[in-house]
Design a protein around this motif. Structure first.
Motif, PDB file in Angstrom:
ATOM      1  N   UNK A   9       0.865  -1.269   0.042  1.00 61.54           N
ATOM      2  CA  UNK A   9      -0.037   0.202   0.074  1.00 61.54           C
ATOM      3  C   UNK A   9       0.986   1.118  -0.024  1.00 61.54           C
ATOM      4  N   UNK A  10       1.957   1.184   0.995  1.00 61.55           N
ATOM      5  CA  UNK A  10       2.835   2.426   0.943  1.00 61.55           C
ATOM      6  C   UNK A  10       3.575   2.511  -0.183  1.00 61.55           C
ATOM      7  N   UNK A  11       4.041   1.460  -1.028  1.00 61.11           N
ATOM      8  CA  UNK A  11       4.533   1.600  -2.181  1.00 61.11           C
ATOM      9  C   UNK A  11       3.794   2.240  -3.331  1.00 61.11           C
ATOM     10  N   UNK A  12       2.475   2.213  -3.200  1.00 61.22           N
ATOM     11  CA  UNK A  12       1.475   2.814  -4.239  1.00 61.22           C
ATOM     12  C   UNK A  12       0.903   3.957  -3.770  1.00 61.22           C
ATOM     13  N   UNK A  13       1.525   4.640  -2.869  1.00 63.21           N
ATOM     14  CA  UNK A  13       1.266   5.833  -2.011  1.00 63.21           C
ATOM     15  C   UNK A  13      -0.203   5.933  -1.830  1.00 63.21           C
ATOM     16  N   UNK A  14      -0.728   5.051  -1.180  1.00 58.58           N
ATOM     17  CA  UNK A  14      -2.132   5.055  -0.998  1.00 58.58           C
ATOM     18  C   UNK A  14      -2.209   5.118   0.758  1.00 58.58           C
ATOM     19  N   UNK A  15      -3.499   5.347   1.038  1.00 55.86           N
ATOM     20  CA  UNK A  15      -3.696   5.369   2.465  1.00 55.86           C
ATOM     21  C   UNK A  15      -4.751   4.317   2.743  1.00 55.86           C
ATOM     22  N   UNK A  16      -4.516   4.140   4.216  1.00 57.93           N
ATOM     23  CA  UNK A  16      -5.828   3.425   4.713  1.00 57.93           C
ATOM     24  C   UNK A  16      -7.009   3.963   5.312  1.00 57.93           C
ATOM     25  N   UNK A  17      -8.111   3.403   5.105  1.00 57.78           N
ATOM     26  CA  UNK A  17      -9.369   4.055   5.790  1.00 57.78           C
ATOM     27  C   UNK A  17      -9.453   3.399   7.095  1.00 57.78           C
ATOM     28  N   UNK A  18     -10.110   4.167   7.944  1.00 54.37           N
ATOM     29  CA  UNK A  18     -10.717   3.410   9.291  1.00 54.37           C
ATOM     30  C   UNK A  18     -11.336   2.273   9.199  1.00 54.37           C
ATOM     31  N   UNK A  19     -11.508   1.342  10.580  1.00 55.29           N
ATOM     32  CA  UNK A  19     -11.976   0.313  10.821  1.00 55.29           C
ATOM     33  C   UNK A  19     -11.470  -0.890  10.055  1.00 55.29           C
ATOM     34  N   UNK A  20      -9.937  -0.842   9.709  1.00 60.52           N
ATOM     35  CA  UNK A  20      -9.365  -1.833   9.082  1.00 60.52           C
ATOM     36  C   UNK A  20      -8.621  -2.777  10.255  1.00 60.52           C
ATOM     37  N   UNK A  21      -8.475  -4.010  10.142  1.00 58.31           N
ATOM     38  CA  UNK A  21      -7.679  -4.796  11.198  1.00 58.31           C
ATOM     39  C   UNK A  21      -6.135  -4.844  10.714  1.00 58.31           C
ATOM     40  N   UNK A  22      -5.169  -4.688  11.620  1.00 60.29           N
ATOM     41  CA  UNK A  22      -3.890  -4.505  11.153  1.00 60.29           C
ATOM     42  C   UNK A  22      -3.354  -5.643  11.971  1.00 60.29           C
ATOM     43  N   UNK A  23      -2.414  -6.434  11.342  1.00 62.30           N
ATOM     44  CA  UNK A  23      -1.644  -7.479  12.086  1.00 62.30           C
ATOM     45  C   UNK A  23       0.067  -7.207  11.791  1.00 62.30           C
ATOM     46  N   UNK A  24       0.624  -6.292  12.682  1.00 68.44           N
ATOM     47  CA  UNK A  24       2.148  -6.167  12.527  1.00 68.44           C
ATOM     48  C   UNK A  24       2.824  -7.575  12.841  1.00 68.44           C
ATOM     49  N   UNK A  25       3.869  -7.537  11.985  1.00 72.03           N
ATOM     50  CA  UNK A  25       4.676  -8.734  12.243  1.00 72.03           C
ATOM     51  C   UNK A  25       6.106  -8.608  11.872  1.00 72.03           C
TER      52      UNK A  25
ATOM     53  N   UNK B 287      -6.043  -1.687  15.166  1.00 69.41           N
ATOM     54  CA  UNK B 287      -6.957  -1.261  13.791  1.00 69.41           C
ATOM     55  C   UNK B 287      -6.718   0.168  13.762  1.00 69.41           C
ATOM     56  N   UNK B 288      -7.312   0.287  12.623  1.00 66.88           N
ATOM     57  CA  UNK B 288      -7.361   1.798  12.007  1.00 66.88           C
ATOM     58  C   UNK B 288      -8.733   2.417  12.631  1.00 66.88           C
ATOM     59  N   UNK B 289      -8.253   3.384  13.559  1.00 64.92           N
ATOM     60  CA  UNK B 289      -9.514   4.056  14.074  1.00 64.92           C
ATOM     61  C   UNK B 289      -9.742   5.443  13.591  1.00 64.92           C
TER      62      UNK B 289
ATOM     63  N   UNK C 147     -12.471   8.364  -1.273  1.00 58.01           N
ATOM     64  CA  UNK C 147     -11.712   7.866  -2.647  1.00 58.01           C
ATOM     65  C   UNK C 147     -10.272   7.483  -2.438  1.00 58.01           C
ATOM     66  N   UNK C 148      -9.855   7.554  -1.323  1.00 55.63           N
ATOM     67  CA  UNK C 148      -8.472   6.895  -0.994  1.00 55.63           C
ATOM     68  C   UNK C 148      -8.714   5.352  -0.541  1.00 55.63           C
ATOM     69  N   UNK C 149      -8.386   4.442  -1.307  1.00 52.13           N
ATOM     70  CA  UNK C 149      -8.197   3.090  -0.866  1.00 52.13           C
ATOM     71  C   UNK C 149      -9.419   2.425  -0.290  1.00 52.13           C
TER      72      UNK C 149
END
Length: 437
Positions: free
Chosen positions: A338-354, A400-402, A434-436
Motif C-alpha cells: 500500500x505504501x509503495x503505491x502511495x495510498x492510504x488506509x481507511x478507518x475500521x481495518x484490522x492490522x496485524x504487524x509482524x 486497528x485503524x480508528x 476516494x482513497x483506498x
C-alpha cells in the motif's frame, strides 16, 4: 535556541560516556597479557592498542563494541604457524584461557579472528596480533582451516586524528552524526565504512571542512545528497589511511536510506517551522526538540517514550517489519505494498504487524519491544497519542485503524540491555472515501 545551537547540542549529546571505564578494562587486560607473555609486572599500556571507532576517535554514546589488538611475541607466531592444522584456532584458545584466569565469571569465547569478552555494558573484541615493521599487524583467521591476514589500523587511526585536527573537528562530528542516523533508521553499516565515507565526502566537498555550526544544515543536506549518489553495486571502498578494502556488506542499504533522508530535509531552511522535527526524524531524539507555544499549553498527555532513553542504541543487525491489512469482504493486503503505491488506509481495518525478517547473525536470547504512535490533530483531541514502548516478546501485535493521522509502529530487538536492531513502518490513515477501499 537557534538551529546553530541545536546542532552544537546534538553533537554534545553524542559524546561517549564510558571511555574511562573502557580504558580501565583495557589496562587490566594489558596487565594480564603483559605478565603472561612478557613477564612484565603491573604494565597496563605496553603492547596494547585501542583500534576501531574508539581508537579513531569517532565513536558515540551507546557504542557497545571496543576493538583492541594485543601485540604478541614473535616466538608465538613461529609456534602456531608450525601447527599441522589450524594453529590460528589454537592461538585464540590460548589467549582466551589466559584472560579467563582474570575474568573467571565473564563470558569469553575465541572464534573467527577475535577473542570476545562480553561485559554488561559493552563487548571487547581482542585480536591477538604480531606487529610488523611497517606498523601493520599479522593476525589469525580460523576460517577454512586457518590462515594469517594483515590489518593496518594504526594508519587509519593516524589519518583519522590528522583529519579531525585539519577540519576543526568537523570530520569527527559528521562521522558521529552518521552513526546517530544509522541507529535511528535501523540499518547495518560498519564504523570504518562510515569514517571512510565521511573522509571522502569532506575531500570531495572541501567547502565544508572548516565550517561552523551555523552552516550545518546546508552541510547535512549536501552530505545526504553525496551518499545517495553512490553506487549500490560498488563492492568496496578504500579505507582512509590504510587503503585497505572496506566492503559493502549490506547491498548498499545505506544509500537507499540516504535518499529518504535527503528527501525529508532537502527543502528545509533555518526558518522552517518543522526543521527540528524533520532532523529528529532523521537523527533521533538526541537532536533537540523545538518546543512551540502550542505544545507548551497542550491539552493532551504526552505519553510518547523513546528507545534512546531506555537502552543503549548500537544497531548491528537487520530487522524488517510489515503489516497485514484485513477487512470483511476484502482480500488481505500487505501495508508495504500500500505504501509503495502511495495510498492510504481507511478507518475500521484490522492490522496485524509482524516481523517479516530478522538477521540470522543474532546469537543468543533477546527481547522484542513494540511501539505504536498516533499522530495528528485527532489523536491530540482524543488524548490518544500513545507511543509507549512495551516488551511483548512476540513477533506479532494487533491493532486497528480508528482515526485519521500519520501514525507509525516501531519494533526493537534488545539484547544484553542494548538495542541492536530496529525498524519502523508508517500507518497513514485517511477519512476520505476516494482513497483506498
Amino acid at each position: 535556541m537557534s538551529l546553530k545551537d541545536d546542532f552544537q547540542t546534538f553533537i554534545s549529546n553524542l559524546e561517549p560516556n564510558n571511555m574511562d571505564e573502557m580504558e580501565t578494562t583495557v589496562g587490566e587486560m594489558a596487565k594480564k597479557l603483559n605478565s603472561y607473555y612478557y613477564n612484565l609486572t603491573g604494565d597496563k599500556t605496553s603492547h596494547m592498542y585501542i583500534v576501531g571507532s574508539v581508537g579513531r576517535g569517532t565513536s558515540i554514546k551507546g557504542a557497545s563494541d571496543l576493538d583492541i589488538i594485543f601485540d604478541l611475541p614473535s616466538s608465538k607466531y613461529k609456534q602456531y604457524d608450525e601447527y599441522e592444522s589450524n594453529g590460528q584456532s589454537a592461538l585464540l584458545q590460548e589467549v582466551k584461557t589466559v584472560l579467563k584466569t582474570r575474568y573467571t565469571n565473564t563470558d569469553i569465547s575465541g572464534d573467527g579472528q577475535v577473542v570476545v569478552i562480553k561485559f554488561k555494558k559493552y563487548t571487547v573484541e581482542l585480536v591477538p596480533g604480531f606487529k610488523q615493521c611497517d606498523d601493520s599487524f599479522k593476525y589469525p583467521d580460523t576460517n577454512d582451516g586457518g590462515c594469517w591476514k594483515i590489518t593496518k589500523p594504526l594508519a587509519e587511526i593516524d589519518e583519522s586524528k590528522n583529519t579531525i585536527d585539519d577540519t576543526d573537528y568537523n570530520f569527527k562530528y559528521i562521522a558521529n552524526m552518521l552513526r546517530s542516523w544509522k541507529n535511528k533508521q535501523g540499518f547495518k553499516i560498519g564504523g570504518l565504512l562510515i569514517d571512510t565515507l565521511t573522509y571522502n565526502f569532506l575531500n570531495s566537498n572541501t567547502e565544508y571542512r572548516n565550517i561552523e555550526f551555523d552552516n550545518y544544515l546546508d552541510m547535512t543536506k549536501e552530505l545526504f545528497n553525496y551518499l545517495k549518489g553512490l553506487n549500490k553495486e560498488q563492492s568496496y571502498w578504500y579505507a582512509l589511511g590504510s587503503n585497505q578494502k572496506v566492503y559493502n556488506c549490506d547491498n548498499g542499504k545505506f544509500i537507499t536510506k540516504a535518499k529518504k533522508a535527503y528527501k525529508k530535509i532537502e527543502n528545509l531552511t533555518k526558518e522552517s517551522l518543522s526543521v527540528n522535527k524533520k532532523l529528529r526524524e532523521v537523527f533521533g531524539a538526541q537532536f533537540p526538540k523545538k518546543t512551540t507555544l502550542v505544545e507548551e499549553r497542550n491539552f493532551y498527555s504526552n505519553t510518547e517514550e523513546f528507545i534512546e532513553d531506555m537502552f543503549q542504541i548500537d544497531i548491528k543487525y537487520d530487522l524488517n517489519i510489515d503489516c497485514k491489512v484485513t477487512q470483511d469482504g476484502f482480500r488481505p493486503t500487505l501495508l508495504s505494498i500500500i505504501l509503495e503505491n502511495t495510498m492510504f488506509l481507511k478507518p475500521k481495518k484490522r492490522l496485524e504487524f509482524f516481523i517479516d525478517n530478522i538477521d540470522d547473525n543474532i546469537n543468543g536470547s533477546y527481547d522484542i519491544y513494540w511501539k505504536v504512535k498516533n499522530e495528528g490533530e485527532v489523536a491530540k483531541e482524543r488524548n490518544c497519542i500513545r507511543g509507549q514502548i512495551k516488551k511483548h516478546n512476540t513477533d506479532k501485535i494487533y491493532e486497528s485503524t480508528d482515526f485519521k493521522g500519520e501514525h507509525y509502529v516501531e519494533c526493537y530487538i534488545v539484547q544484553n540491555n542494548i538495542c541492536v536492531a530496529r525498524d519502523r513502518i508508517d500507518v497513514p490513515i485517511s477519512n476520505y472515501e476516494y482513497i483506498m477501499a
